[in-house]
Write an enzyme that holds these catalytic residues in place. Sequence first.
Site, mmCIF file in Angstrom:
data_model
loop_
_atom_site.group_PDB
_atom_site.id
_atom_site.type_symbol
_atom_site.label_atom_id
_atom_site.label_comp_id
_atom_site.label_asym_id
_atom_site.label_seq_id
_atom_site.Cartn_x
_atom_site.Cartn_y
_atom_site.Cartn_z
ATOM 1 N N HIS A 275 2.217 3.291 -9.071
ATOM 2 C CA HIS A 275 2.012 1.864 -9.374
ATOM 3 C C HIS A 275 3.175 1.313 -10.202
ATOM 4 O O HIS A 275 3.625 0.185 -10.000
ATOM 5 C CB HIS A 275 0.689 1.655 -10.117
ATOM 6 C CG HIS A 275 -0.504 2.068 -9.301
ATOM 7 N ND1 HIS A 275 -0.662 1.699 -7.987
ATOM 8 C CD2 HIS A 275 -1.592 2.824 -9.608
ATOM 9 C CE1 HIS A 275 -1.807 2.211 -7.516
ATOM 10 N NE2 HIS A 275 -2.383 2.899 -8.483
ATOM 11 N N ARG B 245 -0.884 9.218 -9.767
ATOM 12 C CA ARG B 245 -0.883 7.974 -8.983
ATOM 13 C C ARG B 245 -0.289 6.799 -9.750
ATOM 14 O O ARG B 245 0.378 5.943 -9.171
ATOM 15 C CB ARG B 245 -2.326 7.627 -8.564
ATOM 16 C CG ARG B 245 -2.933 8.608 -7.583
ATOM 17 C CD ARG B 245 -4.387 8.217 -7.280
ATOM 18 N NE ARG B 245 -4.486 6.851 -6.825
ATOM 19 C CZ ARG B 245 -4.287 6.471 -5.566
ATOM 20 N NH1 ARG B 245 -4.014 7.357 -4.635
ATOM 21 N NH2 ARG B 245 -4.381 5.190 -5.230
ATOM 22 N N ARG C 149 2.300 -4.853 6.076
ATOM 23 C CA ARG C 149 1.544 -3.836 5.327
ATOM 24 C C ARG C 149 2.356 -2.558 5.300
ATOM 25 O O ARG C 149 2.750 -2.034 6.341
ATOM 26 C CB ARG C 149 0.167 -3.558 5.942
ATOM 27 C CG ARG C 149 -0.592 -2.491 5.125
ATOM 28 C CD ARG C 149 -2.038 -2.325 5.496
ATOM 29 N NE ARG C 149 -2.684 -1.413 4.549
ATOM 30 C CZ ARG C 149 -3.948 -1.465 4.183
ATOM 31 N NH1 ARG C 149 -4.735 -2.384 4.686
ATOM 32 N NH2 ARG C 149 -4.449 -0.597 3.309
ATOM 33 N N LEU D 163 10.915 -20.394 -4.835
ATOM 34 C CA LEU D 163 9.947 -19.501 -4.191
ATOM 35 C C LEU D 163 8.601 -19.492 -4.921
ATOM 36 O O LEU D 163 8.560 -19.392 -6.149
ATOM 37 C CB LEU D 163 10.515 -18.076 -4.182
ATOM 38 C CG LEU D 163 9.575 -16.976 -3.671
ATOM 39 C CD1 LEU D 163 9.604 -16.895 -2.168
ATOM 40 C CD2 LEU D 163 9.944 -15.625 -4.262
ATOM 41 N N ASP E 150 0.829 -1.213 0.000
ATOM 42 C CA ASP E 150 0.000 0.000 0.000
ATOM 43 C C ASP E 150 0.863 1.262 0.000
ATOM 44 O O ASP E 150 1.996 1.249 0.479
ATOM 45 C CB ASP E 150 -0.921 -0.029 1.232
ATOM 46 C CG ASP E 150 -2.082 0.941 1.095
ATOM 47 O OD1 ASP E 150 -2.414 1.334 -0.044
ATOM 48 O OD2 ASP E 150 -2.660 1.312 2.129
HETATM 49 C C1 IPE Z 1 -5.401 -2.646 0.021
HETATM 50 O O1 IPE Z 1 -5.083 -1.312 -0.191
HETATM 51 C C2 IPE Z 1 -5.439 -3.388 -1.271
HETATM 52 C C3 IPE Z 1 -4.161 -3.586 -1.924
HETATM 53 C C4 IPE Z 1 -2.994 -3.227 -1.469
HETATM 54 C C5 IPE Z 1 -4.228 -4.261 -3.189
HETATM 55 P P1 IPE Z 1 -6.218 -0.203 -0.341
HETATM 56 O O2 IPE Z 1 -5.507 1.071 -0.590
HETATM 57 O O3 IPE Z 1 -7.216 -0.621 -1.341
HETATM 58 O O4 IPE Z 1 -6.885 -0.242 1.103
HETATM 59 P P2 IPE Z 1 -7.795 0.818 1.850
HETATM 60 O O5 IPE Z 1 -8.850 1.277 0.892
HETATM 61 O O6 IPE Z 1 -6.900 1.948 2.263
HETATM 62 O O7 IPE Z 1 -8.339 0.072 3.024
HETATM 63 C C1 IPE Z 2 -1.575 0.163 -3.311
HETATM 64 O O1 IPE Z 2 -1.368 1.529 -3.357
HETATM 65 C C2 IPE Z 2 -1.889 -0.439 -4.662
HETATM 66 C C3 IPE Z 2 -3.296 -0.843 -4.820
HETATM 67 C C4 IPE Z 2 -4.207 -0.812 -3.896
HETATM 68 C C5 IPE Z 2 -3.688 -1.301 -6.111
HETATM 69 P P1 IPE Z 2 -2.583 2.539 -3.377
HETATM 70 O O2 IPE Z 2 -3.004 2.746 -4.786
HETATM 71 O O3 IPE Z 2 -3.659 2.119 -2.474
HETATM 72 O O4 IPE Z 2 -1.889 3.855 -2.827
HETATM 73 P P2 IPE Z 2 -2.456 4.838 -1.745
HETATM 74 O O5 IPE Z 2 -2.827 4.012 -0.551
HETATM 75 O O6 IPE Z 2 -3.633 5.524 -2.337
HETATM 76 O O7 IPE Z 2 -1.317 5.761 -1.453
HETATM 77 MG MG MG Z 3 -4.070 2.411 -0.534
#
Ligand code: IPE
Ligand code: IPE
Ligand code: MG
Length: 255
Positions: free
Chosen positions: A51, A47, A202, A145, A34
């Site tokens: 990714h 954003r 996390r 792995l 995340d």
């Molecule tokens: C959790 O992250 C899902 C993934 C990392 C794929 P999110 O960014 O979707 O989670 P929330 O919305 O903050 O709970």
């Molecule tokens: C995690 O990063 C990747 C996915 C959930 C796909 P986020 O896209 O949730 O990034 P933040 O949490 O908005 O910074």
């Molecule tokens: Mg997120």
Amino acid sequence: MKNLFRPRLKQDQQNLTLSLDKNNIPEHVAIIMDGNGRWANRRGMPRIVGHQNGMKAVKRTTIAADELGIKYLTMYAFSTENWKRPKDEVDFLMKLPQEFLALEMDELVEKNVQVKMMGHTDALPKYTIAAMEEAVKRTENNTGLVLNFALNYGSRREITESLRTAVQEIASGTLQLEDLNEDWISSRLLTKGIPDPDLLIRTGGEIRLSNFMLWQLAYSEFWFTDVYWPEFSKEHLIAAVAEFQRRTRRYGGLT
Ligand code: IPE
Ligand code: IPE
Ligand code: MG
């Protein structure tokens, strides 16, 4: 407190690795990756750049996990709730597996990595499934792995579907009510054949599970860090494993 320390020297990294107990490496590490979006926003970038850089962290972490002797690495890449995001972002995320595998497949094969995928494939675009299936097939005889991608994964849906199957099998007489136990449920989840995670990581600062492996994480050790996923490095993985090794797992018993 932020887990931001970052030894820069190769020597430091080796010393850190050596400080780990080789006999107590978590067999299965699961990661909620995340913070990609915030990492990019903080740099004034869209954003999706987060990714893109998150993909590099997937590669780094896979190699690091392999070097540490971790056997299973599950990566939460897209949740059943992530469809709520803008279409452009979702489309970009759906193309990442293809891009990642095209770039990294040869090295994954060479490193004897087995690629697996868990998730609800129905909603995924055909090209996403095709890329994943090809990677799974190309690496199915590898013995190193296990790199397990959670893609369109939702734990509540996973558990709900196993319950549906149970009810159907009981109704049709192929399952007896007394045989519906924890092992049966585990064997019907998307993690079938994979041991429960020993360690959950996390990144990104949130202290929650976001519908990830609710059944499987019942007795896992948790490690949270404020570090955004694109910055995650081998040092962070070592720090998480070192912390795991300081924990006492009691499973409800006494030591
Ligand atoms: C959790 O992250 C899902 C993934 C990392 C794929 P999110 O960014 O979707 O989670 P929330 O919305 O903050 O709970
Ligand atoms: C995690 O990063 C990747 C996915 C959930 C796909 P986020 O896209 O949730 O990034 P933040 O949490 O908005 O910074
Ligand atoms: Mg997120």
